[in-house]
Design a protein around this motif. Structure first.
Motif, PDB file in Angstrom:
ATOM      1  N   GLY A   1       7.806  38.502  68.824  1.00  0.00           N
ATOM      2  CA  GLY A   1       9.035  37.881  68.344  1.00  0.00           C
ATOM      3  C   GLY A   1       8.807  36.849  67.241  1.00  0.00           C
ATOM      4  O   GLY A   1       9.709  36.106  66.882  1.00  0.00           O
ATOM      5  N   ILE A   2       7.602  36.845  66.694  1.00  0.00           N
ATOM      6  CA  ILE A   2       7.356  35.849  65.622  1.00  0.00           C
ATOM      7  C   ILE A   2       7.736  36.487  64.292  1.00  0.00           C
ATOM      8  O   ILE A   2       7.298  37.594  63.967  1.00  0.00           O
ATOM      9  N   LYS A   3       8.576  35.767  63.511  1.00  0.00           N
ATOM     10  CA  LYS A   3       9.025  36.327  62.218  1.00  0.00           C
ATOM     11  C   LYS A   3       7.973  35.997  61.157  1.00  0.00           C
ATOM     12  O   LYS A   3       8.002  34.925  60.525  1.00  0.00           O
ATOM     13  N   VAL A   4       7.020  36.918  61.047  1.00  0.00           N
ATOM     14  CA  VAL A   4       5.931  36.688  60.105  1.00  0.00           C
ATOM     15  C   VAL A   4       5.742  37.928  59.256  1.00  0.00           C
ATOM     16  O   VAL A   4       5.980  39.061  59.701  1.00  0.00           O
ATOM     17  N   GLY A   5       5.358  37.755  58.019  1.00  0.00           N
ATOM     18  CA  GLY A   5       5.091  38.891  57.119  1.00  0.00           C
ATOM     19  C   GLY A   5       3.873  38.558  56.262  1.00  0.00           C
ATOM     20  O   GLY A   5       3.373  37.423  56.280  1.00  0.00           O
ATOM     21  N   LEU A   6       3.394  39.585  55.530  1.00  0.00           N
ATOM     22  CA  LEU A   6       2.204  39.392  54.690  1.00  0.00           C
ATOM     23  C   LEU A   6       2.545  39.666  53.236  1.00  0.00           C
ATOM     24  O   LEU A   6       3.161  40.683  52.903  1.00  0.00           O
ATOM     25  N   PHE A   7       2.153  38.745  52.383  1.00  0.00           N
ATOM     26  CA  PHE A   7       2.220  38.995  50.931  1.00  0.00           C
ATOM     27  C   PHE A   7       0.796  39.274  50.476  1.00  0.00           C
ATOM     28  O   PHE A   7      -0.106  38.445  50.653  1.00  0.00           O
ATOM     29  N   ARG A   8       0.574  40.465  49.898  1.00  0.00           N
ATOM     30  CA  ARG A   8      -0.784  40.864  49.516  1.00  0.00           C
ATOM     31  C   ARG A   8      -0.892  41.009  48.001  1.00  0.00           C
ATOM     32  O   ARG A   8      -0.430  41.993  47.415  1.00  0.00           O
ATOM     33  N   PRO A   9      -1.511  40.052  47.318  1.00  0.00           N
ATOM     34  CA  PRO A   9      -1.752  40.262  45.887  1.00  0.00           C
ATOM     35  C   PRO A   9      -2.751  41.397  45.679  1.00  0.00           C
ATOM     36  O   PRO A   9      -3.743  41.472  46.407  1.00  0.00           O
ATOM     37  N   ILE A  10      -2.467  42.304  44.740  1.00  0.00           N
ATOM     38  CA  ILE A  10      -3.429  43.364  44.394  1.00  0.00           C
ATOM     39  C   ILE A  10      -4.049  43.010  43.039  1.00  0.00           C
ATOM     40  O   ILE A  10      -5.249  43.098  42.831  1.00  0.00           O
ATOM     41  N   SER A  11      -3.173  42.544  42.108  1.00  0.00           N
ATOM     42  CA  SER A  11      -3.734  42.010  40.857  1.00  0.00           C
ATOM     43  C   SER A  11      -3.975  40.517  41.101  1.00  0.00           C
ATOM     44  O   SER A  11      -3.041  39.767  41.399  1.00  0.00           O
TER      45      SER A  11
ATOM     46  N   GLY B   1      13.034  38.453  56.039  1.00  0.00           N
ATOM     47  CA  GLY B   1      13.437  37.495  57.074  1.00  0.00           C
ATOM     48  C   GLY B   1      12.276  36.750  57.688  1.00  0.00           C
ATOM     49  O   GLY B   1      12.426  36.073  58.703  1.00  0.00           O
ATOM     50  N   ALA B   2      11.107  36.856  57.073  1.00  0.00           N
ATOM     51  CA  ALA B   2       9.925  36.204  57.678  1.00  0.00           C
ATOM     52  C   ALA B   2      10.005  34.697  57.468  1.00  0.00           C
ATOM     53  O   ALA B   2      10.362  34.215  56.402  1.00  0.00           O
ATOM     54  N   LYS B   3       9.683  33.946  58.515  1.00  0.00           N
ATOM     55  CA  LYS B   3       9.671  32.481  58.422  1.00  0.00           C
ATOM     56  C   LYS B   3       8.255  31.993  58.087  1.00  0.00           C
ATOM     57  O   LYS B   3       8.043  30.892  57.583  1.00  0.00           O
ATOM     58  N   ILE B   4       7.288  32.829  58.464  1.00  0.00           N
ATOM     59  CA  ILE B   4       5.900  32.497  58.079  1.00  0.00           C
ATOM     60  C   ILE B   4       5.436  33.624  57.158  1.00  0.00           C
ATOM     61  O   ILE B   4       5.623  34.806  57.451  1.00  0.00           O
ATOM     62  N   ILE B   5       4.874  33.221  56.032  1.00  0.00           N
ATOM     63  CA  ILE B   5       4.316  34.236  55.123  1.00  0.00           C
ATOM     64  C   ILE B   5       2.795  34.074  55.119  1.00  0.00           C
ATOM     65  O   ILE B   5       2.265  32.976  54.869  1.00  0.00           O
ATOM     66  N   LEU B   6       2.119  35.184  55.434  1.00  0.00           N
ATOM     67  CA  LEU B   6       0.667  35.203  55.287  1.00  0.00           C
ATOM     68  C   LEU B   6       0.349  35.643  53.857  1.00  0.00           C
ATOM     69  O   LEU B   6       1.077  36.465  53.294  1.00  0.00           O
ATOM     70  N   ALA B   7      -0.705  35.058  53.282  1.00  0.00           N
ATOM     71  CA  ALA B   7      -1.163  35.525  51.959  1.00  0.00           C
ATOM     72  C   ALA B   7      -2.633  35.895  52.114  1.00  0.00           C
ATOM     73  O   ALA B   7      -3.440  35.060  52.546  1.00  0.00           O
ATOM     74  N   ALA B   8      -2.942  37.133  51.802  1.00  0.00           N
ATOM     75  CA  ALA B   8      -4.336  37.589  51.920  1.00  0.00           C
ATOM     76  C   ALA B   8      -4.509  38.812  51.033  1.00  0.00           C
ATOM     77  O   ALA B   8      -3.521  39.500  50.728  1.00  0.00           O
ATOM     78  N   TYR B   9      -5.780  39.033  50.602  1.00  0.00           N
ATOM     79  CA  TYR B   9      -6.031  40.211  49.728  1.00  0.00           C
ATOM     80  C   TYR B   9      -7.253  40.960  50.231  1.00  0.00           C
ATOM     81  O   TYR B   9      -8.020  40.464  51.055  1.00  0.00           O
ATOM     82  N   GLY B  10      -7.470  42.148  49.685  1.00  0.00           N
ATOM     83  CA  GLY B  10      -8.666  42.919  50.005  1.00  0.00           C
ATOM     84  C   GLY B  10      -8.774  43.219  51.494  1.00  0.00           C
ATOM     85  O   GLY B  10      -7.751  43.402  52.190  1.00  0.00           O
TER      86      GLY B  10
ATOM     87  N   VAL C   1      -5.203  33.392  54.200  1.00  0.00           N
ATOM     88  CA  VAL C   1      -6.395  33.772  54.969  1.00  0.00           C
ATOM     89  C   VAL C   1      -7.391  34.417  54.026  1.00  0.00           C
ATOM     90  O   VAL C   1      -7.048  35.340  53.270  1.00  0.00           O
ATOM     91  N   GLU C   2      -8.588  33.866  54.007  1.00  0.00           N
ATOM     92  CA  GLU C   2      -9.619  34.418  53.113  1.00  0.00           C
ATOM     93  C   GLU C   2     -10.961  34.400  53.834  1.00  0.00           C
ATOM     94  O   GLU C   2     -11.208  33.612  54.735  1.00  0.00           O
TER      95      GLU C   2
END
Lengths: 245, 76, 358
Positions: free
Chosen positions: C277-287, C251-260, C309-310
């Protein structure tokens, strides 16, 4: 009638691609004969470098690895350290060993790696068309010293054996030539001596072999060997720099 | 000592080293060429050959096979 | 001081040392390295502990020599590893291209530091392009795995040797100075013996057929055959080796993308934002190669914005854009020079985006 010649089993059947009169072919045969006579073919791993002899893995009939330009002594170190009872030799030209690979050469020698380096010195970069090498003689023309090597611009020929002889890790070090029947026989003895050093595990062995390059020297094969005898041997005297009991 | 030399037609590159180093001037470069256009070395005076195999020693392409016999027939 | 926790399987360990210990337990039996901060504890640990298991440790004259020693030992069928930090990894690029072409297994650890140039010794992520797009010449890739905790670094390193052997391709563990220098508690895997020597390894052919490890293919059709064969492996990697983590993305409206390491900081920012109350989640690539394009694309379908974010000027963000394919704006926030972003900085970015879309 008894046959007194034959193709060593440590060579494949593939004909050499070398130019007519190029002494790489003689040196390949000497190394192969030494491998065969010392029964090393089955445990040998040869490292081909980059230059005219880059296809050595097609010619030597033993396990082979082809290394990046100048890095054969490092590749050989990795193998020999991983498998100490293997027999590891590199086959390199002067551009590969004395120019881009000089650091690997010095450090493998300084570490006393139990490997054997066959160093073919024909004073030019052959495969790429005759450019100056670290061992090009002063005054010698090449495609990058069109009016002859000028020491004030291009520096002096690099005496690899004289440099390495001060390193304690070196067990056998000799400079030979293949410019006459007698010298060819002496070259083979030196190669076998270097192999013996590796088999005894007493350190680094290197045989520098003065070799001809008729195509890039613009000389016929016989005159090219005379150039080796007269001009090259004057700059790079034939000598055993380090031996062992 | 007598000897016999056979040059492999296709391996020979006509470099002339064997011709030059043969102590008995047995060999010559033929005008005939192989499939690559190289003039082939061959025995011009086989009777002079002693089977010393210097030609094979200096051959960069392992193109020369030499036989030798110890019988007393003079090679001259 | 390189301390080991010996047979113990639990303990507080420094990232670099944990990686080295994991490699030894994975069956690594040859390590060739060179000093460079911030990864020095890896060669130091190997120097002390690898010989105890009959392994070979050698400090080479340069990183360039080291990768060629790896090429030799790997081609001779040994589980082999090297490690370095950014400038040293640059020196290994030619070697890695040879190793990938000759299909030699090996593990390469890069504890990234700030760059370019001599840069600094602080943590950074400026080697993403080099690692994933190929820093050497020609068509090849490394299997690139990016841990964000010391436990994950241990687990990925432990797996890396089998992956390298299975795909006969270099596997890179892409960490950074932060991960390498900090200490965390870890559970170490059971030591396992190295895999047996493969038939293609050059260890002396005896009476059998000689083996050749080679990357020279002068005929065009033969070389093309070679690259196709290598890329068939990359296709298989895309099927089997894609790894990622979804953190509070439902249900996240903002997706963060970050690794390591950056992903850990991003998680804290996500937690803080969620409490507001902010609908945010993180997608973390491992490969990082193979990159999880489809997985990111899927999780971003509901999103109104993606924020990458890097610790760099923006490299992975390009792959994020490829995954999102313009369906929503992809923003970037990065710190370089070795500056590690704070959760607060990232939270402010999230709040700024939220104010536009909520």
């Amino acid at each position: 009638m008894k046959q007194v010649t034959g193709r060593p089993t440590a060579l494949t059947d593939k004909p050499f691609h070398y130019c007519p009169g190029c002494t790489h072919g003689i040196i390949h045969r000497l190394v192969a004969e030494a491998l065969e006579e010392d029964n090393l073919r089955g445990k040998a791993i040869g490292i081909a470098s980059v230059g005219c002899s880059v296809f050595a893995y097609d010619y030597f009939n033993c396990d082979m690895q082809q290394a990046a330009h100048g890095r054969a002594p490092a590749v050989a170190t990795g193998i020999k350290r991983a498998w100490p009872d293997s027999f590891v030799f590199t086959y390199q030209g002067d551009g590969d060993l004395a120019s881009i690979g000089i650091a690997e050469t010095i450090h493998a020698a300084s570490r006393g790696e139990n490997i054997t380096v066959i160093f073919v010195n024909n004073s030019v970069y052959g495969m790429t068309g005759g450019q100056m090498a670290p061992t090009t003689l002063v005054g010698q023309k090449s495609t990058t010293t069109p009016s002859g090597r000028d020491a004030t611009l291009h520096g002096y020929p690099l005496p690899v054996c004289e440099m390495l002889q001060v390193l304690p890790g070196v067990a056998y070090l000799a400079r030979v030539s293949v410019s006459s029947p007698a010298k060819i026989r002496a070259a083979k003895r030196a190669i076998k001596r270097a192999f013996a050093a590796q088999l005894r595990g007493i350190g680094f062995g290197l045989v520098e072999i003065l070799s001809s390059c008729p195509t890039n020297w613009h000389l016929d094969p016989v005159k090219a060997l005379e150039f080796v005898d007269n001009q090259m041997a004057a700059q790079f005297p034939l000598q055993v720099f380090r031996d062992f009991e | 000592m007598t000897g016999r030399v056979v040059v492999d037609r296709e391996l020979c590159k006509g470099c002339g080293l064997c011709v030059s180093f043969c102590p008995r001037e047995v060999l010559e470069l033929a005008s005939e060429v192989n499939s690559k256009g190289y003039r082939i070395a061959r025995s011009r005076h086989p009777e002079n050959c002693t089977g010393c195999a210097i030609c094979a020693l200096v051959c960069p392409d392992i193109a020369i096979m030499v036989w030798q016999s110890k019988d007393s027939k003079e090679a001259m | 001081m390189a301390q080991s926790i010996g047979e113990q399987s639990m303990g507080l360990m420094k990232g670099n040392e944990a990686i080295a210990e994991a490699a030894i337990r994975a069956g690594c039996r040859a390590y060739f390295g060179y000093p460079i901060t911030p990864q020095n504890e890896i060669p130091e640990y190997m120097a002390k502990h690898l010989p105890k298991v009959g392994g070979v440790f050698l400090q080479a004259e340069s990183e360039l020599a080291a990768i060629n020693m790896v090429y030799g030992a790997g081609g001779a069928g040994v589980h082999v590893m090297t490690s370095s930090s950014s400038p040293g990894i640059s020196l290994k690029q030619e070697g890695l291209s040879y190793i990938a072409c000759a299909e030699v297994p090996c593990v390469v650890v890069n504890m990234m530091r700030s760059g370019p140039g001599l840069g600094g010794i602080l943590p950074a992520q400026g080697d993403y392009f080099q690692a994933t797009k190929g820093g050497g010449h020609g068509d090849y890739h490394l299997l690139v795995l990016a841990p964000s905790t010391i436990q994950e670094a241990v687990d990925l390193t432990y797996e890396a040797f089998d992956l390298a052997r299975r795909y006969r391709n270099p596997v890179m563990i892409l960490g950074d100075g932060l991960l390498g220098q900090m200490m965390e508690s870890v559970t170490l895997p059971q030591p396992k013996a190295p895999l047996p020597k493969p038939p293609w390894a050059t260890t002396g052919c005896g009476d059998g057929e000689p083996r050749v490890i080679n990357s020279l293919y002068i005929q065009g059709d033969v070389m093309e055959e070679r690259t196709k064969r290598i890329f068939a492996k990359y296709a298989k990697m895309k099927q089997n080796e894609i790894r990622f983590e979804n953190y509070k993305t439902d249900g996240a409206k903002i997706i963060l993308a970050a690794y390591g390491s950056t992903a850990r900081i991003a998680k804290t920012a996500v937690d803080k934002a969620r409490t507001r109350g902010i609908k945010v989640g993180l997608f973390r690539p491992i490969s990082l190669y193979p990159f999880p394009y489809d997985e990111l694309s899927e999780v971003a379908t509901e999103a109104k914005a993606v924020l990458t974010v890097e610790m760099s000027m923006g490299q992975m963000v390009e792959d994020v854009r490829l995954a999102v394919e313009g369906r929503c704006p992809v923003r970037f926030y990065g710190r370089s020079g070795g500056i590690v972003p704070t959760p607060q900085e990232i939270l402010q970015q999230i709040q700024a985006i939220w104010s536009h879309i909520a």
